[in-house]
Design an enzyme around this catalytic site. Structure first.
Site, PDB file in Angstrom:
ATOM      1  CD1 TRP A 262      -3.039  -1.124   0.392  1.00 47.99           C
ATOM      2  CD2 TRP A 262      -1.712  -2.428   1.871  1.00 47.99           C
ATOM      3  NE1 TRP A 262      -3.721  -2.476   0.613  1.00 47.99           N
ATOM      4  CE2 TRP A 262      -2.828  -3.125   1.472  1.00 47.99           C
ATOM      5  CE3 TRP A 262      -0.878  -2.802   2.894  1.00 47.99           C
ATOM      6  CZ2 TRP A 262      -3.191  -4.254   2.071  1.00 47.99           C
ATOM      7  CZ3 TRP A 262      -1.336  -4.021   3.625  1.00 47.99           C
ATOM      8  CH2 TRP A 262      -2.131  -4.821   3.099  1.00 47.99           C
ATOM      9  CG  HIS A 263       4.634   2.046   1.157  1.00 49.91           C
ATOM     10  ND1 HIS A 263       5.902   1.729   1.410  1.00 49.91           N
ATOM     11  CD2 HIS A 263       3.827   1.659   2.173  1.00 49.91           C
ATOM     12  CE1 HIS A 263       5.594   1.685   2.654  1.00 49.91           C
ATOM     13  NE2 HIS A 263       4.483   1.534   3.181  1.00 49.91           N
ATOM     14  CE1 TYR A 264      -1.338   0.147  -3.924  1.00 52.11           C
ATOM     15  CE2 TYR A 264      -3.211   1.591  -3.564  1.00 52.11           C
ATOM     16  CZ  TYR A 264      -2.744   0.384  -3.292  1.00 52.11           C
ATOM     17  OH  TYR A 264      -3.405  -0.956  -3.100  1.00 52.11           O
ATOM     18  N   GLY A 299      11.089   1.879   2.429  1.00 49.03           N
ATOM     19  CA  GLY A 299      10.889   1.331   3.732  1.00 49.03           C
ATOM     20  C   GLY A 299       9.298   1.889   3.795  1.00 49.03           C
TER      21      GLY A 299
END
Length: 306
Positions: A262-264, A299
Site C-alpha cells: 500500500w505504498h502507491y 521502507g
C-alpha cells in the site's frame, strides 16, 4: 479509494487556470466552490487525493493524455500524456510461520534492513486462515506436526520483506467518466529484473532467519522451511495463477506470492506533471501535493525526488 470531486477549469487566453472545485455531498448533491477573484488574490487549489485519486481527478478535469480523454468524451484542457504514468507500489513477499504455542498479537514491526535496503517486518498472533489464492488445496499432512500446523491458524506470524524503490513502473487510466468509479491501475510488479533480484535476496534472508537457532524454539518440530514455502504459496492472498515451480524457485515464488504494501506513488511526477513547487505544469492556480508526485518509496518513508 473513491473520489467525489472534480476541478473546475477556465481558459484564460492561451493559458488555462484552475477556477474552483466541483464536489458532491453524502446525498449526491452537486456543489461548486470557486476561488476568490481579487486583484491581489493569490488563491490556489491544492489537490491532495493520493496517488490514485489525484491523477484520476486531473484526467476527469481535462488534464491528461488527449487521445484517451477524447475517447471518453472529456474536453481536453491540457494535453499532458504523463498524467497517470510511472505508477509504482512496493511489493511485499514473505513466509507464514505457524507457532505451536500462543503468541501475543502485534502489528507490523520493522525488524531489520539489509545492505540492499530491503525492509523486513513481522506480524504476530494473527489468524491468517482467510488467506487463499488460486493455488489449489493445501498439501496433505504427512505427520502429526503438520496436522498441528494446519490447525494452528490463530497462532501464526508472517515475516515479510519489501524491496527498495521499486524500479518497475505501471500506469493508471480512466475506465469511464464516473468520478465515483475506481480507475484502472497496473503496477507491473517485478517487471524490472533488478526488483526481482532484490526480492530473491530478501527472501533468502527471510529463510535464513526462519532457519536460525533464535527462531527454532518458536516453530513446530520437524516442519521444514520448504513446508512453510509450500503453505505460503497455497495461501497467498492474491489472484495470480500458481506456477508449478513457485515452491522451488525463489524468482517464481516472488512473482506468484506478491502482495501490496500500500505504498502507491507516481502518476503526477515532479518535472513531468508538476514543477518543484508542485505547481501543475502548463496550468495556473493548481498544485498537487501527495504521493502521486513521489518517485520512489523507501521502507515506511515516502520521499519526493527533487
Amino acid at each position: 479509494m473513491r473520489s467525489h470531486a472534480q476541478i473546475s477549469l477556465l481558459l484564460d487566453g492561451q493559458r488555462p487556470k484552475a477556477d474552483g472545485v466541483i464536489f458532491y455531498d453524502a446525498n449526491g448533491g452537486r456543489h461548486i466552490a470557486y476561488l476568490k477573484h481579487e486583484s491581489n488574490n493569490r488563491s490556489e487549489i491544492i489537490l491532495s487525493a493520493g496517488a490514485t485519486g489525484s491523477p484520476q481527478l486531473l484526467m476527469l478535469s481535462g488534464i491528461g493524455p488527449a487521445a484517451r480523454l477524447r475517447s471518453l468524451g472529456i474536453k481536453v484542457v491540457l494535453d499532458q500524456p504523463i498524467v497517470g504514468r510511472e505508477m509504482a507500489d512496493k511489493p511485499l513477499n514473505g513466509l507464514i510461520i505457524p507457532y505451536p504455542t500462543h503468541i501475543p498479537l502485534s502489528l507490523a514491526t520493522v525488524v531489520g534492513i539489509n545492505k540492499t535496503s530491503n525492509y523486513f517486518e513481522s506480524f504476530n498472533g494473527f489468524d491468517l486462515s482467510a488467506l487463499s489464492g488460486s493455488g489449489g488445496a493445501q498439501p496433505q499432512s504427512s505427520n502429526p506436526s503438520q496436522e498441528a500446523m494446519a490447525n494452528s491458524t490463530t497462532n501464526e506470524a508472517i515475516l515479510v520483506q519489501t524491496i527498495f524503490g521499486p524500479i518497475s513502473k505501471g500506469y493508471l487510466e480512466l475506465q469511464n467518466t464516473n468520478v465515483s468509479d475506481n480507475p484502472k491501475l497496473r503496477f507491473n510488479y517485478f517487471q524490472a529484473a533488478v526488483d526481482l533480484r532484490r526480492c530473491v535476496s530478501g527472501m533468502q534472508t527471510v529463510i535464513n532467519v526462519v532457519n536460525s537457532d533464535s527462531l527454532s524454539r518458536f516453530r513446530f518440530r520437524n516442519i521444514t522451511t520448504q513446508d512453510l514455502i509450500n503453505m505460503t504459496v497455497n495461501r497467498a492472498a492474491n489472484l495470480r495463477p500458481r506456477n508449478p515451480n513457485a515452491t522451488t524457485s525463489l524468482e517464481q515464488y516472488c512473482i506468484d506470492t506478491v502482495m501490496t504494501f500500500w505504498h502507491y506513488h507516481g502518476g503526477c511526477k515532479i518535472g513531468k506533471v508538476v514543477d518543484r513547487d508542485y505547481k501543475v505544469l502548463g496550468l495556473d492556480q493548481l498544485r498537487v501535493i501527495d504521493a502521486s508526485t513521489f518517485s520512489f518509496s523507501r521502507g515506511l518513508i515516502l520521499r519526493p525526488q527533487l
